[in-house]
Structure formats: C-alpha cells, structure tokens
Design an enzyme around this catalytic site. Structure first.
Site, PDB file in Angstrom:
ATOM      1  N   PRO A   1       0.848  -1.198   0.000  1.00 15.56           N
ATOM      2  CA  PRO A   1       0.000   0.000   0.000  1.00 15.56           C
ATOM      3  C   PRO A   1       0.880   1.244   0.000  1.00 15.56           C
ATOM      4  O   PRO A   1       2.111   1.146   0.085  1.00 15.56           O
ATOM      5  CB  PRO A   1      -0.719  -0.113   1.344  1.00 15.56           C
TER       6      PRO A   1
ATOM      7  N   ALA B   1      -4.923   4.757   3.874  1.00 20.01           N
ATOM      8  CA  ALA B   1      -4.203   3.769   3.072  1.00 20.01           C
ATOM      9  C   ALA B   1      -5.178   2.843   2.384  1.00 20.01           C
ATOM     10  O   ALA B   1      -6.348   2.756   2.762  1.00 20.01           O
ATOM     11  CB  ALA B   1      -3.275   2.953   3.967  1.00 20.01           C
ATOM     12  N   ASN B   2      -4.696   2.139   1.367  1.00 18.59           N
ATOM     13  CA  ASN B   2      -5.438   1.033   0.776  1.00 18.59           C
ATOM     14  C   ASN B   2      -5.069  -0.247   1.514  1.00 18.59           C
ATOM     15  O   ASN B   2      -4.001  -0.347   2.102  1.00 18.59           O
ATOM     16  CB  ASN B   2      -5.057   0.859  -0.694  1.00 18.59           C
ATOM     17  N   ARG B   3      -5.958  -1.234   1.416  1.00 15.68           N
ATOM     18  CA  ARG B   3      -5.685  -2.537   1.980  1.00 15.68           C
ATOM     19  C   ARG B   3      -4.759  -3.286   1.031  1.00 15.68           C
ATOM     20  O   ARG B   3      -5.078  -3.463  -0.141  1.00 15.68           O
ATOM     21  CB  ARG B   3      -7.006  -3.316   2.091  1.00 15.68           C
TER      22      ARG B   3
END
Ligand code: CTP
Ligand code: CA
Length: 223
Positions: free
Chosen positions: A21, A33-35
């Site tokens: 991420p 954040a993204n996973r």
C-alpha cells in the site's frame, strides 16, 4: 514447477516492481491507506529475480521479507513511490502491483485532537499522481508496462477500460470480491491488446510464476 532456473530471456533485464500500500499521513499519528498485504507484488518480484532479472522493488509499508536477489527501496507515500520509480529508470519492464492511495491529505503538523463538541475534522483530499499512467506516457517508458486492477464488479470490462485509459501494455485484472485481500489465493484475468485470458484460480505464488513466464516471453521477443 518446484524449482525455477535462470531464464536467458530475463538475464540482464531490469524490471521495476511496485508493491504494497501507500500510507498518506493525516497527522503524525494517523494515515489513510489502501488494503494491501504486498504478497502478490513480492511474489512477482521474487519470481522474476529467481529467473535472473535484476529487480528493483519499490515497496510501501508491508511486513514481508525481501525476496532473494531483489533490490528493495522502501517508501511511504504515493509521491515518494512515484519519485523512486522515476529514479529506478531505465528499465525493460515495469509491473505496478502497488495499491496506491488515490488521495492524500495535507498533513497537520501536530496531532489533531478530538473536539469537546464532538465535531469531526474535515480532511481535504488531493488526488495523487497516477504512477502507472505517468510511466506509460514517459519518454523513458519501459518496453513492457504492466498494471494491476483490483475490482469487485465488472472485473474484465473495468480492466479493459483501465488498460486503454492508463496506456499500459497489459492489465492483470484481480477479482477482489472474495477474500483475496491478505489471503494466499488469487483469481486473475490477463488483459492485453490481443484480448482477455482467464487464468485459473491459484495461489499468489502460482500467479506470479505464470506472469514471470509471460514477461520472459514478451521480453524474449524484443531483440
Ligand atoms: N496506480 C498507480 N498510481 C496511482 C493509482 C494506481 O500507479 N495513483 C496503479 C496501480 O498500481 C495499478 C493500476 O494503477 O497497477 C490500477 O490501480 P487502480 O486503483 O485499480 O486504478 P485507478 O485508476 O486508481 O482506478 P479506481 O478508481 O478503480 O481506483
Ligand atoms: Ca485506485
């Protein structure tokens, strides 16, 4: 195969892989954040290095060991990732597996405190640079640029559109509607200018091996 040998088609080739991420700070103690576990990108970097490619892995924050033979550059934000990808050029290929945060926040210098009236703060978001799209347009563009697309619906249609919009050669369309995120298994479709290949469901390692083979085929065909 249980053991992968060096591949003459990849020897001496430089391949950039992004993985993990990005973290976009909100203040000194928080981020958006993204996973992403980084597993798929790290597996791809490892598979390419095992075949003899020189691999620069530009990685967001993950808790994974560096695959053998891989040069790893750690970054936190999308803008840092963009600049390290640029610094790693020239390259013969780039595989952008990172789950880049689409937006960033103008971070507060100090920790944002809860207010006594219960009113939440407003986060002003700005769009991050699209590393894949910028690389695809770059004069120093690698001969082969591969993007990923994590989709929960209309997986193939969205990926076909994304390939055109981003200007990459291939898009690996990733069906993340199940429990792919953080898991060991993946189900993907390879979208190229020639059409769409449905790959069988397999481990992230198996997807990495198959993609490394395809990248070797493609680079082998370029002088
Ligand atoms: N990507 C990138 N830089 C960004 C966003 C995405 O390099 N700022 C790359 C990812 O690494 C991936 C591909 O672009 O290879 C597709 O990412 P994805 O999030 O699926 O695409 P987006 O264009 O951001 O579209 P969406 O609105 O579906 O998130
Ligand atoms: Ca996105």
């Amino acid at each position: 195969p249980a053991w992968i040998g060096r591949d003459a088609r990849l020897a001496g080739r430089h391949i950039i892989v992004t993985a993990g991420p990005t973290h976009e700070p909100i203040d000194p103690v928080r981020y958006i954040a993204n996973r992403s576990s980084g597993k798929q990108g790290y597996a791809i970097a490892g598979a390419l290095a095992a075949r003899g490619a020189r691999v620069t892995l530009v990685s967001g924050p993950v808790t994974l060991p560096t695959p053998p033979g891989v040069d790893r550059v750690d970054v936190e934000t999308a803008r840092q990732m963009a600049s390290e990808v640029g610094r790693a050029l020239p390259a013969d290929a780039a595989v952008m597996v990172a789950a880049v945060a689409d937006w960033r926040v103008e971070p507060a210098a100090g920790k944002i405190k809860k207010r006594p009236d219960g009113k939440p703060p407003t986060l002003g978001l700005s769009e991050n640079p699209d590393i894949l799209a910028e690389l695809s347009r770059d004069p120093r563009r690698p001969a082969l640029v591969v993007g990923f697309a994590a989709e929960t619906e209309n997986v193939v249609d969205n990926a076909v559109a994304k390939r055109t919009r981003k200007g990459s050669d291939w898009i690996v369309a990733n069906d993340v509607s199940g429990d792919v995120m953080g898991g060991a298994e993946n189900r993907v479709h390879l979208v190229t200018a020639d059409g769409v290949e449905d790959w069988p469901q397999g481990s992230k390692l198996a997807v990495a091996e198959r993609l490394a083979e395809r990248i070797a085929d493609a680079l082998g065909a370029i002088q």
